[in-house]
Design a protein around this motif. Structure first.
Motif, mmCIF file in Angstrom:
data_model
loop_
_atom_site.group_PDB
_atom_site.id
_atom_site.type_symbol
_atom_site.label_atom_id
_atom_site.label_comp_id
_atom_site.label_asym_id
_atom_site.label_seq_id
_atom_site.Cartn_x
_atom_site.Cartn_y
_atom_site.Cartn_z
ATOM 1 N N ALA A 164 0.859 -1.182 0.000
ATOM 2 C CA ALA A 164 0.000 0.000 0.000
ATOM 3 C C ALA A 164 0.895 1.232 0.000
ATOM 4 O O ALA A 164 2.070 1.163 0.347
ATOM 5 N N TYR A 165 0.346 2.374 -0.418
ATOM 6 C CA TYR A 165 1.130 3.609 -0.422
ATOM 7 C C TYR A 165 0.333 4.724 0.245
ATOM 8 O O TYR A 165 -0.904 4.727 0.240
ATOM 9 N N ALA A 166 1.076 5.656 0.844
ATOM 10 C CA ALA A 166 0.454 6.763 1.571
ATOM 11 C C ALA A 166 0.338 7.982 0.673
ATOM 12 O O ALA A 166 1.311 8.405 0.044
ATOM 13 N N LEU A 167 -0.852 8.545 0.635
ATOM 14 C CA LEU A 167 -1.142 9.683 -0.218
ATOM 15 C C LEU A 167 -1.610 10.857 0.637
ATOM 16 O O LEU A 167 -2.518 10.717 1.467
ATOM 17 N N ILE A 168 -0.975 12.029 0.455
ATOM 18 C CA ILE A 168 -1.472 13.259 1.059
ATOM 19 C C ILE A 168 -2.329 13.961 0.015
ATOM 20 O O ILE A 168 -1.822 14.304 -1.067
ATOM 21 N N PRO A 169 -3.624 14.132 0.255
ATOM 22 C CA PRO A 169 -4.483 14.782 -0.738
ATOM 23 C C PRO A 169 -3.910 16.116 -1.197
ATOM 24 O O PRO A 169 -3.319 16.863 -0.410
ATOM 25 N N LYS A 170 -4.055 16.419 -2.495
ATOM 26 C CA LYS A 170 -3.394 17.566 -3.102
ATOM 27 C C LYS A 170 -3.810 18.897 -2.504
ATOM 28 O O LYS A 170 -3.013 19.835 -2.449
ATOM 29 N N GLU A 171 -5.058 19.007 -2.070
ATOM 30 C CA GLU A 171 -5.527 20.284 -1.545
ATOM 31 C C GLU A 171 -5.077 20.550 -0.117
ATOM 32 O O GLU A 171 -5.152 21.674 0.378
ATOM 33 N N GLY A 172 -4.600 19.503 0.560
ATOM 34 C CA GLY A 172 -4.162 19.632 1.943
ATOM 35 C C GLY A 172 -4.810 18.580 2.820
ATOM 36 O O GLY A 172 -5.642 17.776 2.361
ATOM 37 N N THR A 173 -4.444 18.590 4.102
ATOM 38 C CA THR A 173 -4.940 17.558 5.008
ATOM 39 C C THR A 173 -4.841 18.020 6.448
ATOM 40 O O THR A 173 -3.988 18.871 6.771
ATOM 41 N N PRO A 174 -5.670 17.498 7.346
ATOM 42 C CA PRO A 174 -5.511 17.806 8.771
ATOM 43 C C PRO A 174 -4.157 17.319 9.284
ATOM 44 O O PRO A 174 -3.687 16.254 8.887
ATOM 45 N N VAL A 175 -3.544 18.102 10.153
ATOM 46 C CA VAL A 175 -2.241 17.728 10.698
ATOM 47 C C VAL A 175 -2.233 17.928 12.207
ATOM 48 O O VAL A 175 -2.951 18.767 12.746
ATOM 49 N N ASP A 176 -1.402 17.123 12.866
ATOM 50 C CA ASP A 176 -0.994 17.401 14.241
ATOM 51 C C ASP A 176 0.308 18.182 14.134
ATOM 52 O O ASP A 176 1.305 17.660 13.619
ATOM 53 N N LEU A 177 0.305 19.436 14.579
ATOM 54 C CA LEU A 177 1.494 20.279 14.517
ATOM 55 C C LEU A 177 2.228 20.212 15.847
ATOM 56 O O LEU A 177 1.618 20.338 16.914
#
Length: 332
Positions: free
Chosen positions: A230-243
């Motif tokens: 499987a591969y991990a994809l970050i959606p192009k428009e952005g994503t929720p993050v823990d900063l």
């Protein structure tokens, strides 16, 4: 013989004085860091900082014990949600970081009470066999999931942990609460089970029991190899993050020394290397260091609407009531 005896005494005394002075110098330049992150990962960061050979200063950083009082440390390394809480309680003091001044307002405190350093994004973990059947170009955005009614989606129960609640709060902040709940309502038929443990969605996507898993990059990165199915994809428009960020404790007198560590953490290549070699899954806010651009903060979705834990909990309870309902929970 007497002269030899006195000479020995002087040597021992001199060695003792030198050792004592050395300890005082070390303590004067030693910064104590408290963190609630994985201890092995944090220690790897400190080893990188303490092992630097730039010769600019003698600052060292040592890790406080897990059960110690964070207020007794000099520097705090934690999620910015916690740092914001400490700032509101008056537990932090301003510190100027030359590199931190480059960050946009979304990634730093306006009063210089904390600065963001790295983040853990939510990713879509896509099964390779499913991707070949579907075509990678058909799954690049969050809304693409709603166009795949037969896709089997795995995800955690969003009331499980602070991280899952932050994901929901960040997504809701970005979409708007009604639109966010409508989004999950549309996905609900594709989510057969909600996972109790973070590893469960990862395992389901890897084994083919799910086509797509919604998870954190930190949960996936430690398993990613060339043959991982499987591969991990970050959606192009952005994503929720823990900063995650760093701050100076209110009672510390080591502001100058702390700023040295903060600048190193943000811009030094060794700090970025540790993020990879420690298999943390975290990404730096300055991916190319001091000379490169800052990560586009518009693609890092944070909780900007739900102020305080009570507000986040109310949103999570609403999601539980309207979306979670009586779906079974997978624990494998």
């Amino acid at each position: 013989m007497k002269k030899l005896w006195w000479l020995c005494c002087l040597v021992v005394l001199a060695a003792g004085l030198a050792g004592g002075c050395g300890k005082q110098i070390d303590e004067a330049h030693t910064v104590v860091l408290y963190s609630d992150l994985d201890e092995t990962f944090v220690q790897a960061l400190l080893d990188g900082f303490n092992g630097r050979s730039d010769g600019k200063d003698k600052v060292l950083v040592r890790l406080a014990k897990k059960d110690s009082d964070p207020a007794q440390a000099d520097v705090l390394l934690a999620g910015t949600a916690r740092l914001q809480q400490l700032a509101a309680q008056g537990g932090l003091q301003p510190v100027k970081s030359e590199t931190g001044d480059r960050l946009p307002a979304a990634l730093r405190d306006p009063r210089d009470l904390w600065i963001g350093a790295f983040y853990d994004p939510v990713v879509l973990l896509v099964n390779q066999a499913y991707s070949r059947e579907l075509g990678q170009e058909n799954l690049e955005h969050w809304m693409d999931l709603t166009t795949l009614p037969t896709a089997r989606i795995a995800m955690e129960n969003l009331t499980n942990s602070p991280s899952t609640k932050h994901f929901l709060a960040a997504l809701s902040s970005r979409m708007g609460q009604d639109a966010c709940l409508a989004y999950f309502r549309e996905l609900r038929p594709q989510i057969q089970q909600f996972a109790k443990y973070p590893i469960s969605p990862v395992r389901m996507a890897a084994t083919g029991d799910a086509d797509v898993a919604i998870t954190r990059r930190s949960q996936v990165f430690k398993y990613l190899q060339n043959d991982f199915p499987a591969y991990a994809l970050i959606p192009k428009e952005g994503t929720p993050v823990d900063l995650y960020g760093v701050a100076l404790a209110k009672g510390s007198a080591k502001g100058k020394e702390a700023a040295r560590f903060m600048d190193w953490l943000l811009q030094d290549p060794e700090a970025r290397t540790v993020l990879v070699t420690a298999r943390s899954g975290f990404l730096p806010v300055l991916p190319q260091g001091r000379s490169g651009p800052v990560t586009d903060s518009d693609t890092l979705w944070l909780n900007t609407f739900y102020k305080g834990q009570d507000a986040v909990d109310r949103l999570a309870n609403l999601w539980m009531k309207e979306i979670r309902i009586d779906a079974p929970e997978v624990t494998k």
